[in-house]
Structures are given as structure tokens and as C-alpha cells.
Motif scaffolding. Structure first.
Motif, PDB file in Angstrom:
ATOM      1  N   TYR A 136      -7.392  -2.366  -4.440  1.00  0.00           N
ATOM      2  CA  TYR A 136      -6.396  -2.968  -3.716  1.00  0.00           C
ATOM      3  C   TYR A 136      -5.221  -2.831  -4.828  1.00  0.00           C
ATOM      4  CZ  TYR A 136      -2.725  -5.508  -1.764  1.00  0.00           C
ATOM      5  OH  TYR A 136      -1.480  -5.960  -1.242  1.00  0.00           O
ATOM      6  N   MET A 137      -5.101  -3.497  -6.007  1.00  0.00           N
ATOM      7  CA  MET A 137      -4.078  -3.832  -6.906  1.00  0.00           C
ATOM      8  C   MET A 137      -3.304  -2.618  -7.268  1.00  0.00           C
ATOM      9  SD  MET A 137      -2.872  -6.860  -7.733  1.00  0.00           S
ATOM     10  CE  MET A 137      -1.050  -6.181  -7.482  1.00  0.00           C
ATOM     11  N   ALA A 138      -4.112  -1.672  -7.476  1.00  0.00           N
ATOM     12  CA  ALA A 138      -3.529  -0.341  -7.722  1.00  0.00           C
ATOM     13  C   ALA A 138      -2.789   0.280  -6.586  1.00  0.00           C
ATOM     14  CB  ALA A 138      -4.659   0.790  -8.003  1.00  0.00           C
ATOM     15  N   ALA A 139      -3.010   0.146  -5.134  1.00  0.00           N
ATOM     16  CA  ALA A 139      -2.340   0.904  -4.280  1.00  0.00           C
ATOM     17  C   ALA A 139      -1.235   0.007  -3.992  1.00  0.00           C
ATOM     18  CB  ALA A 139      -3.364   0.478  -2.920  1.00  0.00           C
ATOM     19  N   GLN A 140      -1.281  -1.386  -3.916  1.00  0.00           N
ATOM     20  CA  GLN A 140       0.155  -1.996  -3.973  1.00  0.00           C
ATOM     21  C   GLN A 140       1.170  -1.720  -5.344  1.00  0.00           C
ATOM     22  OE1 GLN A 140       0.142  -6.274  -3.272  1.00  0.00           O
ATOM     23  NE2 GLN A 140       1.756  -6.685  -4.628  1.00  0.00           N
ATOM     24  N   THR A 141       0.564  -1.651  -6.326  1.00  0.00           N
ATOM     25  CA  THR A 141       1.384  -1.350  -7.503  1.00  0.00           C
ATOM     26  C   THR A 141       1.959   0.013  -7.410  1.00  0.00           C
ATOM     27  OG1 THR A 141       0.005  -2.787  -8.961  1.00  0.00           O
ATOM     28  CG2 THR A 141       1.366  -1.330 -10.063  1.00  0.00           C
ATOM     29  N   LEU A 142       1.239   1.016  -6.792  1.00  0.00           N
ATOM     30  CA  LEU A 142       1.778   2.445  -6.749  1.00  0.00           C
ATOM     31  C   LEU A 142       3.122   2.341  -6.050  1.00  0.00           C
ATOM     32  CD1 LEU A 142      -1.459   4.524  -6.549  1.00  0.00           C
ATOM     33  CD2 LEU A 142       0.254   4.735  -8.442  1.00  0.00           C
ATOM     34  N   ARG A 143       2.952   1.639  -5.013  1.00  0.00           N
ATOM     35  CA  ARG A 143       4.299   1.504  -3.954  1.00  0.00           C
ATOM     36  C   ARG A 143       5.342   0.514  -4.651  1.00  0.00           C
ATOM     37  NH1 ARG A 143       3.282   5.944  -1.498  1.00  0.00           N
ATOM     38  NH2 ARG A 143       2.015   5.815   0.247  1.00  0.00           N
ATOM     39  N   GLU A 144       4.950  -0.289  -5.621  1.00  0.00           N
ATOM     40  CA  GLU A 144       6.054  -1.192  -6.221  1.00  0.00           C
ATOM     41  C   GLU A 144       6.768  -0.300  -7.268  1.00  0.00           C
ATOM     42  OE1 GLU A 144       5.136  -5.066  -7.817  1.00  0.00           O
ATOM     43  OE2 GLU A 144       3.433  -5.198  -6.689  1.00  0.00           O
ATOM     44  N   ASP A 145       5.882   0.826  -7.775  1.00  0.00           N
ATOM     45  CA  ASP A 145       6.426   1.568  -8.782  1.00  0.00           C
ATOM     46  C   ASP A 145       7.378   2.833  -8.072  1.00  0.00           C
ATOM     47  OD1 ASP A 145       5.513   0.043 -10.961  1.00  0.00           O
ATOM     48  OD2 ASP A 145       3.984   1.728 -11.264  1.00  0.00           O
ATOM     49  N   GLY A 146       7.238   2.896  -6.752  1.00  0.00           N
ATOM     50  CA  GLY A 146       8.261   3.718  -6.339  1.00  0.00           C
ATOM     51  C   GLY A 146       7.550   5.100  -6.020  1.00  0.00           C
ATOM     52  N   PHE A 147       5.977   5.012  -5.773  1.00  0.00           N
ATOM     53  CA  PHE A 147       5.465   6.400  -5.822  1.00  0.00           C
ATOM     54  C   PHE A 147       5.427   6.440  -4.083  1.00  0.00           C
ATOM     55  CE2 PHE A 147       1.265   8.370  -4.356  1.00  0.00           C
ATOM     56  CZ  PHE A 147       1.645   9.501  -4.958  1.00  0.00           C
ATOM     57  N   GLU A 148       5.736   7.786  -3.735  1.00  0.00           N
ATOM     58  CA  GLU A 148       5.871   8.173  -2.395  1.00  0.00           C
ATOM     59  C   GLU A 148       5.134   9.092  -1.671  1.00  0.00           C
ATOM     60  OE1 GLU A 148      10.087   9.137  -2.002  1.00  0.00           O
ATOM     61  OE2 GLU A 148      10.816   7.246  -1.844  1.00  0.00           O
ATOM     62  N   GLY A 149       4.144   9.695  -2.767  1.00  0.00           N
ATOM     63  CA  GLY A 149       3.002  10.607  -2.220  1.00  0.00           C
ATOM     64  C   GLY A 149       2.021   9.746  -1.561  1.00  0.00           C
ATOM     65  N   ARG A 150       1.146  10.537  -1.066  1.00  0.00           N
ATOM     66  CA  ARG A 150       0.042  10.114  -0.338  1.00  0.00           C
ATOM     67  C   ARG A 150      -0.959   9.263  -1.069  1.00  0.00           C
ATOM     68  NH1 ARG A 150      -4.582  13.780   2.943  1.00  0.00           N
ATOM     69  NH2 ARG A 150      -5.158  12.308   4.528  1.00  0.00           N
ATOM     70  N   ILE A 151      -1.539   8.203  -0.624  1.00  0.00           N
ATOM     71  CA  ILE A 151      -2.386   6.880  -1.224  1.00  0.00           C
ATOM     72  C   ILE A 151      -3.517   7.046  -0.301  1.00  0.00           C
ATOM     73  CG2 ILE A 151      -3.004   4.702  -2.110  1.00  0.00           C
ATOM     74  CD1 ILE A 151      -0.038   4.346  -2.566  1.00  0.00           C
ATOM     75  N   LEU A 152      -4.598   7.374  -0.775  1.00  0.00           N
ATOM     76  CA  LEU A 152      -5.899   7.123  -0.023  1.00  0.00           C
ATOM     77  C   LEU A 152      -6.613   6.216  -0.619  1.00  0.00           C
ATOM     78  CD1 LEU A 152      -6.639  10.978   0.758  1.00  0.00           C
ATOM     79  CD2 LEU A 152      -6.479   9.272   2.471  1.00  0.00           C
ATOM     80  N   LEU A 153      -7.057   5.079   0.037  1.00  0.00           N
ATOM     81  CA  LEU A 153      -7.969   4.215  -0.502  1.00  0.00           C
ATOM     82  C   LEU A 153      -9.212   4.140   0.123  1.00  0.00           C
ATOM     83  CD1 LEU A 153      -8.402   1.501  -2.289  1.00  0.00           C
ATOM     84  CD2 LEU A 153      -7.274   0.044  -0.637  1.00  0.00           C
ATOM     85  N   PHE A 154     -10.250   4.452  -0.604  1.00  0.00           N
ATOM     86  CA  PHE A 154     -11.616   4.561   0.122  1.00  0.00           C
ATOM     87  C   PHE A 154     -12.590   3.332  -0.503  1.00  0.00           C
ATOM     88  CE2 PHE A 154     -10.261   8.782   0.125  1.00  0.00           C
ATOM     89  CZ  PHE A 154     -10.482   9.352   1.086  1.00  0.00           C
ATOM     90  N   SER A 155     -13.399   2.908   0.910  1.00  0.00           N
ATOM     91  CA  SER A 155     -14.111   1.648   0.269  1.00  0.00           C
ATOM     92  C   SER A 155     -15.334   1.919   1.193  1.00  0.00           C
ATOM     93  CB  SER A 155     -13.462   0.316   0.685  1.00  0.00           C
ATOM     94  OG  SER A 155     -14.200  -0.706   0.925  1.00  0.00           O
ATOM     95  N   GLY A 156     -16.435   1.520   0.487  1.00  0.00           N
ATOM     96  CA  GLY A 156     -17.788   1.725   1.404  1.00  0.00           C
ATOM     97  C   GLY A 156     -17.960   0.314   2.220  1.00  0.00           C
ATOM     98  N   ASP A 157     -17.216  -0.504   1.985  1.00  0.00           N
ATOM     99  CA  ASP A 157     -17.164  -1.795   3.002  1.00  0.00           C
ATOM    100  C   ASP A 157     -16.861  -1.725   4.220  1.00  0.00           C
ATOM    101  OD1 ASP A 157     -17.182  -4.515   3.358  1.00  0.00           O
ATOM    102  OD2 ASP A 157     -17.078  -5.016   1.336  1.00  0.00           O
ATOM    103  N   ASP A 158     -17.065  -2.336   5.085  1.00  0.00           N
ATOM    104  CA  ASP A 158     -16.617  -2.446   6.517  1.00  0.00           C
ATOM    105  C   ASP A 158     -15.620  -3.176   6.862  1.00  0.00           C
ATOM    106  OD1 ASP A 158     -17.994  -4.821   6.549  1.00  0.00           O
ATOM    107  OD2 ASP A 158     -19.430  -4.402   7.909  1.00  0.00           O
TER     108      ASP A 158
END
Length: 526
Positions: A136-158
Motif C-alpha cells: 500500500y505504502m508504495a502505491a501511495q508514494t508513487l503517486r506522491e512522486d508524480g508517477f502518472e503511469g498505470r499502478i496495479l496493486l494485487f492482493s490475495g486478500d478479500d
């Protein structure tokens, strides 16, 4: 949004390097003076609401006294997790010897960090495997850093990413509702273009080909990948381990199943005197269950905290009715369909309506190909948390070089995972940053709250300030005359100071600590 001005303090109320919590027209703010200038930010940490004035002011940074989130006092910006949001920042000016603060008509206690969102013009695809702290923290930080590409966050959790440390504490105890667990709302992920894919797990990663294959048979090619899949709880390989009401506690669904089983349970056995096991024992005892803890070690946490502190935890549990069978091994679990007893190798039978197994986790890494592994199953990374070209690893599964000692570590802490997720994201976004986070973890069991800064896999000496029996102390773990870690109770501000001194490599030498009690805050740079 309209604003109003109000007096916060007199100029001479604060010296340089001081902070004070003040109420301005009913709004609590933290007022700080640095190099003659005044700064005003929100007074409470955006993680669990700790009063920041009780933390440590280190230059332009304030460290939360409870869980060590860090904020820039000149802007309110978030610097270090476990907080996710920044603090409100208020403009100040000086007039007639008073500090005047501008406040909005409807002040908030937090603000989301400035973040980008998805742009179709950026064709890059960044994949994150694992929806825990690091992912989760990586996904938020990528957007904080200005990354505008596609972010796919996969989780085996429900479930959307949630606050896992609370599963064995307030949530299992019943004092925290399910609505308080999610780290972010589903709307947050949509707003910032983070594609959250639940109930999907990777079954194979080919680092050389930059591809991920999933359990549904689909494949995906990535431009950058973060593997943050964490660990899976070790299970008992004993007769009866398959009986109903035998649980591990790693995911929210585990906690929910345990809570559901409590309706018909009066006696619980915890197998393993780990932090998860002992926290679960405390939570179930608070619910009124008869709890017995079984463990191979003779003292809880002896290898992590030492015998004196471990004995203190045992005593605190026993005062609340928890019983211990330590230095013991389990032979089998007994029952007809559902667990009814835990049989020890010495022949003692412990009646049980439910069993929680807390004997550690195994890193989930075997599906990643084209990387090097450590003996314990962790994936070997460099100082930037890179395991292969455009492939990064963070959290429980990362075998990383300690920035202080150079030895290779793998740490299973929630905050460390968040710190590493943040560093990995910076590097995925092209910032080339070395991981330099200082580990910190906390545990709460009954009225005992212990914080631990740093990491000591072994130590030669334990130097004590205060009294363990009095539950008010700092314990310095020393190896080769160097302090590697510090644990403490009722010393929140000092532990926050320790973290900054450790980061700056300015902790006192063991010889100084033996000679006298040192005011650690005085060692901070002025």
C-alpha cells in the motif's frame, strides 16, 4: 475557503528549538520556533492521534511519541510512516510581540499528501504484489512522486489494505470496530488511479522476462515490479492440527473467524509465546476467556528483549489470569471434529475450545525466479531494495543490508515494511534512494506498552536506565561497545529521540551509558 486570524502566543513564549501545543479559537495547533521563525501545524498525529508535543523535535522534523511517524514542522508534510496523511499547516505572522495564526473557518486535523493520478499519456505499467503495509505504502508514494503511469496493486486478500497490527490487539479484544481497519476507502484508490485487484495472487514471476503469471492463468508484463507478499503463518504438523477452531492469526479473515468462535468458547490455548501469540492472549483474557500460553522457550521474548523484560511480560499476564506452560512441546491436538484439548509431550492435557497457533511466518518468495535468496527464504536486495533489473522487494521478505552495520537483515515489522515500500517506490519512480530507515516496533499487552528502536539480532550486554519492575525504563542493547537497539516503557519522547540519534549515528557509546544517565535530547544537533 475563508480564514480568520487569532493570537496564538507571545513571541517570547518560545525559544528557538521549542514547540508548544496551544488552543487557538478552539483549534489545537502545534506552534514551533526554528531559527527565529514560527510555524504552526496540526497538533495530533494523523496515525492514531498522539499529541505531537510529547514527541521529539529534531530540527525541522517532529517525531510522533507513539509510533514514530515523522512530519516536517515547517510544512506539515509527511516524512515517515506509519501515518498516511500530512498535517494541516497554518500561516503565521508577528504583530506587536504576538504570533498571529491564520485559521480556516472549518479546520481539519489532516490533509492528503499532494498526489498525481493516472494519465493515459504515460504508457508505463508498475505492478505491486501484496496489499499489506509495503504494497500500500508504495502505491501511495508513487503517486506522491508524480508517477502518472498505470499502478496495479494485487492482493490475495478479500479486503482493501487494512491495519494489520490491530488484528491481535484492539480488534480481537473487541474495542475497535471493523470500520476502523481499512487504511483507505475504495474511493481513494479510484481517485488516484490505483487499480486494486483483490483475491488475485501471483504464482510465478520471471525477472529476466519482466512478467508475472497469476492464479487465474493470466499474465502481465511490467515496467517495474515490487514484490511485497510478506509471509504465511507456519502451521502445526501434528496430529489434530486440522480440527475446527484451530487458527492462525495473520489476515483479517483469521481474526473474524476467531471472534466468531468466541461465542461458544471459554478456554483458549495459545501455541507460541510470540508477539502475535502474547497479544492475542491478552486480548482473549480481556474478553473473559481462560487462556493458557504454551511455548518452547522458558521466558517469553527472551531472545528478542532479554530475560528481565520477558519475565515482566509474563508477570503482567499472570496478574490478569493467563497461565503459562513454557519450555514445553505440544504432542497433539485432540477432539472429535472440533478441538477439545492440547496434549503436551509430558502428558499434561490442556482443555481448549479454541487454539491460536503463533509460531512465526515463512517468507512467501518461492514463486519469484531470477533472484537470489538468503538461507531463511528472504530475497536478497541491494541498498535500493532492488533484487533484479526493475524488480524491487520490500517488507517481511526483503533480505537487506543494514545501513548502520552492513549485516544482512530481514525484519518482520509493520513500520519497517511501510518504510521499505516508500523507498522502493522512490526508486521505481527514478529517484535512486538508498534505504536508511530506522526500525521501530511496538507491542501493547494489557497495560504494558513497549517500544523498540533499532535491531539487535544478538547482544553482549544490556545497559539499563530506570526500573524494569517499575515498568519505567530504557534498555540499551550493546554489541562490541555499540548500541544496536533500545527498548523502553513510559519513555516515549526519549525513544523518539533515540530514533533520530540512531539515524545520525550520534548515540552515546556504551562506556558513557555505564558511567552516568545521559540526557539524550541534549545530544540532538542544535
Amino acid at each position: 475557503m475563508s480564514e480568520r486570524e487569532a493570537k496564538a502566543a507571545r513571541v517570547d513564549d518560545l525559544k528557538d528549538g521549542e514547540m508548544r501545543q496551544v488552543s487557538v479559537d478552539g483549534t489545537q495547533i502545534l506552534l514551533v520556533r526554528i531559527a527565529g521563525s514560527f510555524h504552526a501545524i496540526g497538533a495530533y498525529c494523523t496515525h492514531y492521534g498522539a499529541p505531537l508535543v510529547e514527541g521529539a523535535l529534531c530540527g525541522r522534523k517532529v517525531i510522533c511519541p507513539w509510533h514514530h511517524a515523522c512530519f516536517d514542522v515547517t510544512t506539515g508534510d509527511l516524512e515517515e510512516p506509519p501515518a498516511l496523511d500530512a498535517l494541516p499547516h497554518y500561516q503565521t505572522r508577528i504583530e506587536d510581540g504576538h504570533v498571529i495564526v491564520s485559521l480556516p473557518d472549518q479546520p481539519s486535523d489532516r490533509r492528503a499528501p499532494k498526489m498525481s493520478t493516472r494519465s493515459v499519456e504515460d504508457a508505463r505499467t508498475f505492478v505491486i504484489l501484496g496489499g499489506g503495509a509495503a504494497g500500500y505504502m508504495a502505491a501511495q508514494t508513487l503517486r506522491e512522486d508524480g508517477f502518472e503511469g498505470r499502478i496495479l496493486l494485487f492482493s490475495g486478500d478479500d479486503q482493501t489494505p487494512y491495519d494489520r497490527p490491530n488484528l491481535s490487539k484492539d480488534y480481537l479484544q473487541g474495542s475497535l470496530g471493523a470500520d476502523a481497519l481499512p487504511l483507505r476507502s475504495e474511493e481513494f484508490f479510484r481517485e488516484y488511479g490505483i487499480e486494486l485487484e483483490l483475491r488475485r495472487s501471483a504464482v510465478r514471476v520471471e525477472a529476466d522476462e519482466k512478467t508475472v503469471r497469476f492464479d487465474d492463468g493470466t499474465s502481465l508484463r511490467y515496467d517495474a515490479l515490487l514484490v511485497a507478499t510478506g509471509g504465511e503463518p507456519r502451521k502445526l504438523s501434528l496430529p489434530g492440527a486440522e480440527l475446527k477452531s484451530v487458527f492462525t492469526l495473520r489476515h483479517r479473515r483469521d481474526a473474524d473467524l476467531i471472534i466468531e468462535a468466541l461465542a461458544e468458547a471459554h478456554r483458549a490455548v495459545i501455541i507460541g509465546a510470540s508477539f502475535i501469540g502474547m497479544e492475542a492472549a491478552a486480548s482473549l483474557a480481556r474478553r473473559g476467556l481462560e487462556v493458557t500460553v504454551v511455548g518452547r522457550d522458558s521466558i517469553p521474548f527472551e531472545r528478542t528483549l532479554g530475560s528481565e523484560i520477558g519475565s515482566l511480560f509474563r508477570k503482567a499476564h499472570e496478574e490478569q489470569g493467563v497461565r503459562f506452560r513454557l519450555g514445553k512441546n505440544v504432542a497433539r491436538l485432540q477432539g472429535s471434529g472440533r478441538v477439545e484439548a492440547v496434549l503436551l509431550e509430558d502428558g499434561e492435557s490442556l482443555p481448549a475450545d479454541l487454539v491460536i497457533v503463533g509460531i512465526g511466518v515463512e517468507p512467501r518468495t518461492d514463486f519469484v525466479h531470477g533472484v537470489r535468496r538468503a538461507d531463511d527464504g528472504g530475497i536478497i536486495v541491494d541498498r535500493r531494495l532492488r533484487a533484479a533489473e526493475d524488480l524491487y522487494v520490500a517488507g517481511d521478505i526483503a533480505s537487506f543490508p543494514d545501513p548502520r552495520t552492513g549485516e544482512r537483515l530481514r525484519i518482520e515489522h509493520w513500520r519497517t515494511a511501510m518504510q521499505q515500500g516508500r523507498t522502493a517506490a522512490h526508486n521505481m519512480a527514478g529517484r535512486e534512494e538508498s534505504y536508511a530507515g530506522i526500525p521501530f516496533f511496538w507491542t501493547q499487552q494489557f497495560d504494558l506498552v513497549l517500544g523498540y528502536v533499532g535491531h539487535a539480532q544478538s547482544w553482549d550486554e544490556l545497559i539499563l536506565q530506570g526500573e524494569i519492575e517499575g515498568r519505567d525504563f530504557l534498555a540499551f542493547y550493546v554489541r562490541g561497545e555499540r548500541v544496536l537497539a533500545v527498548a523502553g516503557m513510559m519513555r516515549d519522547r526519549e525513544l523518539a529521540v533515540v530514533e533520530e540519534l540512531m539515524r545520525l549515528d550520534r548515540l552515546p557509546a556504551a562506556e558513557e551509558l555505564r558511567r552516568r544517565r545521559i540526557d539524550l535530547a541534549e545530544m540532538l544537533p542544535k
